[in-house]
Design an enzyme around this catalytic site. Sequence first.
Site, short mmCIF file in Angstrom:
data_model
loop_
_atom_site.label_atom_id
_atom_site.label_comp_id
_atom_site.label_asym_id
_atom_site.label_seq_id
_atom_site.Cartn_x
_atom_site.Cartn_y
_atom_site.Cartn_z
N HIS A 1 0.71 73.19 -72.16
CA HIS A 1 -0.71 73.35 -71.83
C HIS A 1 -1.39 74.33 -72.78
CE1 HIS A 1 -0.20 70.94 -68.26
NE2 HIS A 1 0.88 71.65 -67.97
N LYS B 1 7.58 107.03 -70.53
CA LYS B 1 8.59 106.57 -69.58
C LYS B 1 8.01 106.42 -68.18
CE LYS B 1 12.55 105.29 -68.13
NZ LYS B 1 12.78 103.86 -68.35
N TRP C 1 0.99 113.85 -73.64
CA TRP C 1 0.77 112.47 -74.05
C TRP C 1 -0.75 112.28 -73.96
CZ3 TRP C 1 -0.94 107.79 -71.76
CH2 TRP C 1 -0.49 106.61 -72.38
N GLY D 1 -1.78 114.78 -65.35
CA GLY D 1 -2.76 114.09 -64.50
C GLY D 1 -4.10 114.03 -65.20
C1 F6R Z 1 9.18 98.54 -69.63
C2 F6R Z 1 8.96 99.63 -68.69
C3 F6R Z 1 7.68 99.67 -67.94
C4 F6R Z 1 7.92 100.13 -66.50
C5 F6R Z 1 6.58 100.33 -65.77
C6 F6R Z 1 6.80 100.69 -64.32
O1 F6R Z 1 10.42 98.63 -70.25
O2 F6R Z 1 9.79 100.48 -68.53
O3 F6R Z 1 7.03 98.43 -67.96
O4 F6R Z 1 8.70 99.18 -65.85
O5 F6R Z 1 5.86 101.33 -66.40
O6 F6R Z 1 7.55 101.86 -64.20
P1 F6R Z 1 8.27 102.24 -62.84
O7 F6R Z 1 9.33 101.24 -62.62
O8 F6R Z 1 8.81 103.62 -63.09
O9 F6R Z 1 7.23 102.21 -61.77
#
Ligand code: F6R
Length: 608
Positions: free
Chosen positions: A504, A603, A74, A101
Amino acid sequence: MCGIVGYVGPRDAAPVLLDCLSRLEYRGYDSAGVSVLDGRGVETRKLAGRVAGLRDLLARAPLHAHCGIGHTRWATHGAPTERNAHPHSDCAGTLALVHNGIVENADVLRAQLERTGHRFTTETDTETLAHLIEEARGATLQERVLSALVRVEGTYGLAVISETDPGTVVVARRGSPVLIGVGDGEYVVASDANAVLPLTRSVVYLNDGDIAVIRPEGYRVFDGEAQPQDRSVDDVEWDLETLALGGYPHFMLKEIAEQGHTVQSTLRGRLLPADGTARLNGLNLSPARCARIRRIVIVACGTSWHAGLVGRDVLEQLADVPVSVEYASEYRYRKQLRVPGTLTVAISQSGETADTLEAVRAAKAVGSTVVGIVNVVGSTIAREADGGIYLHAGPEVGVASTKAFTSQLVALLLFGLYLGRARGLSVREGRALAEELARLPDLVTRTLALEPQVRALAEQYADAGNALYLGRGVNFPVALEGALKLKEISYIHAEGYPAAEMKHGPIALIDEHMPVVFVAPRDHVYPKVVSNMQEVKARGGGIIAITSEGNGDLHHVADHQLRVPATSPLVSPILTVLPLQLLAYHIAVLRGCDVDRPRNLAKSVTVE
Ligand code: F6R
């Protein structure tokens, strides 16, 4: 976000690596590659694009070996091109390396390495690692990796192969997860337990600073001082079936649909209705310690942060303790106050979100006890917290979080009950809430039966360019979550606002082209929200109201109503969010969007 895999064993490595990589696709990526170590040396195939493309490439130009590494990238440093795709190599082309990382001092290292004659071929920070290992001294690959990493600032989970050490994969981690799947005479390395499941359910999670050497005859783990370490072998609790679509067109829809079961899993064995409390064994907080808590700071990102906002109301109301909710990314860089009696609660589905993890570390550094509310068992936040509550919602594959959110709310309610009962919540009040929670799986299933209505509504609004989501009190975070779901998978611009804030500023946006979703179950702020609806109606906005079953007084103001079962106000966000998840899903599908892999999203956000 990036995924790492590796394999050592009797099978042909390339197909195993491809299979493992395909199980990391849900994390979001833009390029993919593998390298293997065969009798002739290191061979690499990589491209910008999908794992399916890599599979075709390998069919045209096969690789055969019993040891190899792979990666889904990514892009952070450098465009998503074939050249920048991992694995990366040194000048001599004798090693290959994959990395998750960020090497924060990559520019400095690159300049130093170029001065000593190294030639770079990519724009990535990762390539510096390959050249550092090439330059490092040491009798084995493990020694050279260890010595190279001393010069690195930043985070890494990495896997390396080298012609100097045939049949060997060396892995290391700092701030980015790496685990070893232990099979029968074979080993698979991955950044995520999902990837190893086809081969084994037994995994060894590396700690930060660990380095491990994997050979056909076994694996060994060392700490940063090269001292051998014993790390436990854990069982992954879910199986391959939970990672399959099971007849659904998308993981997101499957995960929305299974919430009756997932909230039940979060509750299982924890609710004590007769005592009006919860049993939370992993919390490591005695009732006496709960009574001494003076404030709670919740740290989280994205959807988990929205869960935190609901959690504030839950904990303040049930446990009578002041709660603040912080974006982990902001909190970690602010001055942390050393306030005795502070409990920090980190909420994270993945347990690997870089900002939330650093917020946990920052809180611990000023003496706070940390509780994790985490889904992924064995994840870094779960392991670094002093105690916690696992969601047990099973793997969440859809990039847009759905079932994790509702399970986070359930976990916060259980925590509120437990904390509350230790701080003066009466048995009667505790019982009333516990009884409501016991009904929840059924209420969720009933709410999900609204799907045909939601789908019809989606057809009407699929062409919208913007949307507003409004709610008050505990419904405001639900509005934020509904707006986030819509924008991340359908790319429609959507905003969540506290309903009364609308006048507002955002009220200027309202005309006949602006759909406005109100989260308005019957609660103590309901009459106020109806006034806010009137303000929208007066300006021609279309109103969709998410309200309670049996509520008959919105006909004159709302264009559409979706009625969820009536429940206690603190529980209602678990129901009101469900039609909003479905609405976002169906609108995105109607617009032809790739629901499970929305553009630019990952994700698990393991970089800051
Ligand atoms: C939105 C979504 C993200 C995660 C965020 C935190 O649908 O999935 O906003 O909630 O990146 O991720 P976690 O919960 O894995 O720390």
